[in-house]
Design a protein around this motif. Structure first.
Motif, PDB file in Angstrom:
ATOM      1  N   GLN A  88       0.835  -1.204   0.000  1.00 14.84           N
ATOM      2  CA  GLN A  88       0.000   0.000   0.000  1.00 14.84           C
ATOM      3  C   GLN A  88       0.871   1.256   0.000  1.00 14.84           C
ATOM      4  O   GLN A  88       0.609   2.198  -0.761  1.00 14.84           O
ATOM      5  CB  GLN A  88      -0.913  -0.017   1.226  1.00 14.84           C
ATOM      6  CG  GLN A  88      -1.912   1.117   1.283  1.00 14.84           C
ATOM      7  CD  GLN A  88      -2.775   1.051   2.526  1.00 14.84           C
ATOM      8  OE1 GLN A  88      -2.772   1.966   3.350  1.00 14.84           O
ATOM      9  NE2 GLN A  88      -3.516  -0.032   2.681  1.00 14.84           N
ATOM     10  N   SER A  89       1.920   1.258   0.838  1.00 13.89           N
ATOM     11  CA  SER A  89       2.833   2.413   0.878  1.00 13.89           C
ATOM     12  C   SER A  89       3.563   2.586  -0.447  1.00 13.89           C
ATOM     13  O   SER A  89       3.752   3.715  -0.923  1.00 13.89           O
ATOM     14  CB  SER A  89       3.840   2.235   2.017  1.00 13.89           C
ATOM     15  OG  SER A  89       3.180   2.124   3.259  1.00 13.89           O
ATOM     16  N   GLU A  90       3.988   1.461  -1.051  1.00 14.08           N
ATOM     17  CA  GLU A  90       4.686   1.542  -2.333  1.00 14.08           C
ATOM     18  C   GLU A  90       3.787   2.125  -3.421  1.00 14.08           C
ATOM     19  O   GLU A  90       4.228   2.950  -4.232  1.00 14.08           O
ATOM     20  CB  GLU A  90       5.184   0.150  -2.734  1.00 14.08           C
ATOM     21  CG  GLU A  90       6.278  -0.400  -1.837  1.00 14.08           C
ATOM     22  CD  GLU A  90       6.662  -1.824  -2.191  1.00 14.08           C
ATOM     23  OE1 GLU A  90       5.984  -2.390  -3.094  1.00 14.08           O
ATOM     24  OE2 GLU A  90       7.605  -2.364  -1.588  1.00 14.08           O
ATOM     25  N   GLU A  91       2.531   1.685  -3.452  1.00 19.51           N
ATOM     26  CA  GLU A  91       1.602   2.193  -4.459  1.00 19.51           C
ATOM     27  C   GLU A  91       1.286   3.673  -4.217  1.00 19.51           C
ATOM     28  O   GLU A  91       1.113   4.439  -5.178  1.00 19.51           O
ATOM     29  CB  GLU A  91       0.312   1.371  -4.443  1.00 19.51           C
ATOM     30  CG  GLU A  91       0.481  -0.064  -4.911  1.00 19.51           C
ATOM     31  CD  GLU A  91       0.889  -0.141  -6.374  1.00 19.51           C
ATOM     32  OE1 GLU A  91       0.453   0.729  -7.161  1.00 19.51           O
ATOM     33  OE2 GLU A  91       1.647  -1.070  -6.733  1.00 19.51           O
ATOM     34  N   MET A  92       1.228   4.074  -2.962  1.00 17.97           N
ATOM     35  CA  MET A  92       0.989   5.487  -2.649  1.00 17.97           C
ATOM     36  C   MET A  92       2.149   6.353  -3.142  1.00 17.97           C
ATOM     37  O   MET A  92       1.944   7.403  -3.763  1.00 17.97           O
ATOM     38  CB  MET A  92       0.814   5.668  -1.136  1.00 17.97           C
ATOM     39  CG  MET A  92      -0.507   5.149  -0.604  1.00 17.97           C
ATOM     40  SD  MET A  92      -1.911   6.168  -1.061  1.00 17.97           S
ATOM     41  CE  MET A  92      -3.188   5.436  -0.056  1.00 17.97           C
ATOM     42  N   MET A  93       3.373   5.918  -2.861  1.00 16.43           N
ATOM     43  CA  MET A  93       4.542   6.672  -3.303  1.00 16.43           C
ATOM     44  C   MET A  93       4.613   6.700  -4.827  1.00 16.43           C
ATOM     45  O   MET A  93       5.007   7.728  -5.417  1.00 16.43           O
ATOM     46  CB  MET A  93       5.808   6.050  -2.727  1.00 16.43           C
ATOM     47  CG  MET A  93       5.908   6.097  -1.217  1.00 16.43           C
ATOM     48  SD  MET A  93       5.784   7.785  -0.564  1.00 16.43           S
ATOM     49  CE  MET A  93       7.262   8.500  -1.278  1.00 16.43           C
ATOM     50  N   LYS A  94       4.216   5.626  -5.473  1.00 10.42           N
ATOM     51  CA  LYS A  94       4.202   5.595  -6.934  1.00 10.42           C
ATOM     52  C   LYS A  94       3.173   6.589  -7.476  1.00 10.42           C
ATOM     53  O   LYS A  94       3.425   7.288  -8.470  1.00 10.42           O
ATOM     54  CB  LYS A  94       3.879   4.177  -7.408  1.00 10.42           C
ATOM     55  CG  LYS A  94       3.884   4.007  -8.916  1.00 10.42           C
ATOM     56  CD  LYS A  94       3.577   2.567  -9.303  1.00 10.42           C
ATOM     57  CE  LYS A  94       3.541   2.397 -10.819  1.00 10.42           C
ATOM     58  NZ  LYS A  94       3.217   0.996 -11.195  1.00 10.42           N
ATOM     59  N   LYS A  97       4.527  10.086  -7.126  1.00  9.19           N
ATOM     60  CA  LYS A  97       5.579  10.346  -8.102  1.00  9.19           C
ATOM     61  C   LYS A  97       4.998  10.587  -9.489  1.00  9.19           C
ATOM     62  O   LYS A  97       5.449  11.468 -10.227  1.00  9.19           O
ATOM     63  CB  LYS A  97       6.556   9.173  -8.124  1.00  9.19           C
ATOM     64  CG  LYS A  97       7.769   9.405  -9.010  1.00  9.19           C
ATOM     65  CD  LYS A  97       8.743   8.236  -8.915  1.00  9.19           C
ATOM     66  CE  LYS A  97       9.964   8.467  -9.784  1.00  9.19           C
ATOM     67  NZ  LYS A  97      10.915   7.319  -9.696  1.00  9.19           N
ATOM     68  N   GLU A  98       3.985   9.808  -9.862  1.00  7.86           N
ATOM     69  CA  GLU A  98       3.373   9.956 -11.185  1.00  7.86           C
ATOM     70  C   GLU A  98       2.648  11.286 -11.330  1.00  7.86           C
ATOM     71  O   GLU A  98       2.653  11.896 -12.403  1.00  7.86           O
ATOM     72  CB  GLU A  98       2.408   8.799 -11.440  1.00  7.86           C
ATOM     73  CG  GLU A  98       3.097   7.462 -11.630  1.00  7.86           C
ATOM     74  CD  GLU A  98       2.101   6.323 -11.786  1.00  7.86           C
ATOM     75  OE1 GLU A  98       0.888   6.589 -11.594  1.00  7.86           O
ATOM     76  OE2 GLU A  98       2.523   5.198 -12.088  1.00  7.86           O
ATOM     77  N   THR A  99       1.995  11.743 -10.276  1.00  6.84           N
ATOM     78  CA  THR A  99       1.221  12.988 -10.327  1.00  6.84           C
ATOM     79  C   THR A  99       2.026  14.211  -9.909  1.00  6.84           C
ATOM     80  O   THR A  99       1.545  15.327 -10.054  1.00  6.84           O
ATOM     81  CB  THR A  99      -0.018  12.865  -9.433  1.00  6.84           C
ATOM     82  OG1 THR A  99       0.394  12.536  -8.090  1.00  6.84           O
ATOM     83  CG2 THR A  99      -0.954  11.790  -9.946  1.00  6.84           C
ATOM     84  N   GLY A 100       3.238  14.009  -9.396  1.00  3.85           N
ATOM     85  CA  GLY A 100       4.067  15.140  -8.994  1.00  3.85           C
ATOM     86  C   GLY A 100       3.591  15.858  -7.755  1.00  3.85           C
ATOM     87  O   GLY A 100       3.818  17.065  -7.601  1.00  3.85           O
TER      88      GLY A 100
END
Length: 426
Positions: A88-94, A97-100
């Motif tokens: 969940q944390s990894e997907e949140m950070m991703k 990052k994608e949305t800036g």
């Protein structure tokens, strides 16, 4: 507190220098030893700091709006990986990052103010203890100790003892009344600022845990200010009250002129903009043009307030363009609700038929069936042309059935061949 003061010692001298410079200006007007001179110096310090922090405040607004936009996606990630916190944390950070976006950007103004706040606290605490600090020498120290704001010394606190307050030339009752009033005002301004954000500038179409957290903070922050405020000197209370009032006014300006999409503030803003554009037949301000341009670019993704805005322009005979301007709708191609261009000067858009009730449909079907039984047109014998007479084969095929039955049933009789009546006995 000495440890914190040593951490922020690099900013103590600049803060004390700014206060002294403002004091020299206000001291020439109100007197160097008055509370007005020192109090206004602190207020001016706050204003100067907040002006310098305006770029960070703009970044905070953009970050907060970006986080609100991402709330549906964040909720999906939480539900999808609710049993796997690491994923969940990894997907949140991703997603960030994608949305800036950066969740910490909303805290930048508070973090940037912290060094100035602790530096000012240390300066006022040194004045209370009679220690020189930064560029405040002994003469300025004695002048600051004589300064009173509505009967309360600049360096006095709510928790000070009666002997310490008397040493500063004031009574304990005056100090506690003044500090209590300032703490209440400080907490109330913080509560109103947070409530204004939650009730007017939040997208009401999205219900997420983020909104619940903001509601909780709306009540937690004022309580925190009230608890910690009793340990702040009067000068620090002046600083914090001033910065709260500045934040409240700054937020009111932003909500009024650049509201969050889908919020109540956006509905009010678009209503005002519709009336202004309908009256002047143009979008005057560049900020308004940018908002109209964003609404036109959304097309089908417009919310209900934005669709109402486009419809309001259409009723006024105007059409919003892709560059944020408006023109007369009878002389140009306007944007439809779904974002596709439609000719406003041509044929009107076909309206969908209204949905009928069950009784209306049954009544209409029965009526149509009754009409279908009646012949629409018929040719009389005199009107039938000679060349249209049926051929012999056609006559044979259309001959009457045996038994003298009629091809068409009379009223009250069954269709098809009928049994011959038995001859009556004479």
């Amino acid at each position: 507190m000495d440890t914190i003061a040593s951490l922020f010692s690099f900013i103590t001298t600049p803060v004390s220098w700014v206060i002294v410079q403002f004091h020299s200006v206000y001291g020439a007007i109100f007197g160097p030893d008055t509370g007005w001179a020192w109090g206004l110096s602190i207020v001016s310090l706050v204003i100067l700091i907040r002006i310098c922090l305006i770029p960070l405040f703009v970044k905070q607004i953009k970050s907060t709006r970006a986080m609100q936009t991402l709330q549906p996606e964040m909720k999906k990630i939480q539900e999808r990986y609710k049993n796997d916190k690491q994923r969940q944390s990894e997907e949140m950070m991703k997603l960030y990052k994608e949305t800036g976006t950066n969740p910490l950007s909303s805290c930048l103004p508070i973090l940037a103010q912290s060094p100035f706040f602790f530096a000012l606290y240390h300066v006022l605490n040194s004045i209370a203890t009679g220690d020189t600090i930064g560029v405040i020498n002994q003469n300025l120290l004695q002048s600051a100790q004589k300064a009173h704001i509505v009967g309360a010394p600049l360096a006095a606190k709510f928790t000070d003892s009666a002997s310490k307050v008397e040493a500063l030339g004031a009574s304990l009752t005056d100090v506690r009344v003044v500090t209590a009033i300032m703490i209440v005002l400080m907490s109330a301004s913080q509560f109103f600022t947070q409530r204004q954000l939650m009730t007017k500038n939040v997208d009401t179409t999205v219900k997420t845990p983020f909104m619940q957290q903001q509601k909780m903070l709306m009540y937690v922050f004022p309580v925190m200010f009230a608890v910690f405020g009793i340990n702040f000197p009067v000068g620090v209370l002046v600083y914090w009250l001033t910065t709260n009032v500045w934040t409240m006014g700054q937020q009111m300006y932003v909500i009024h002129n650049n509201p969050t999409p889908g919020s109540k503030a956006q509905a009010s803003y678009l209503d005002r903009l519709t009336k202004h554009v309908a009256q002047h037949n143009k979008v005057s301000k560049r900020r308004d043009r940018a908002i109209v341009k964003a609404i036109v670019a959304k097309g089908r993704d417009r919310n209900e307030f934005e669709r109402k805005f486009i419809n309001g322009l259409s009723k006024a005979g105007l059409a919003a363009q892709a560059d944020g301007t408006v023109i007369k709708s009878d002389a140009a191609t306007a944007q439809a609700e779904d974002g596709t261009p439609t000719s406003t000067g041509g044929t009107p858009k076909r309206q969908q038929p209204k949905r009928q009730s069950k009784s209306q449909r049954q009544h209409g079907g029965a009526k149509a069936a009754g009409e279908s039984d009646e012949p629409k047109t018929s040719l009389t014998k005199s009107d039938e042309p000679e060349d249209a007479k049926p051929s012999a084969a056609a006559k044979k095929s259309s001959a009457k059935p045996a038994g003298g039955t009629r091809s068409k049933a009379q009223s009250g009789q069954r269709k098809g061949p009928q049994r011959p009546k038995s001859p009556s006995k004479k």
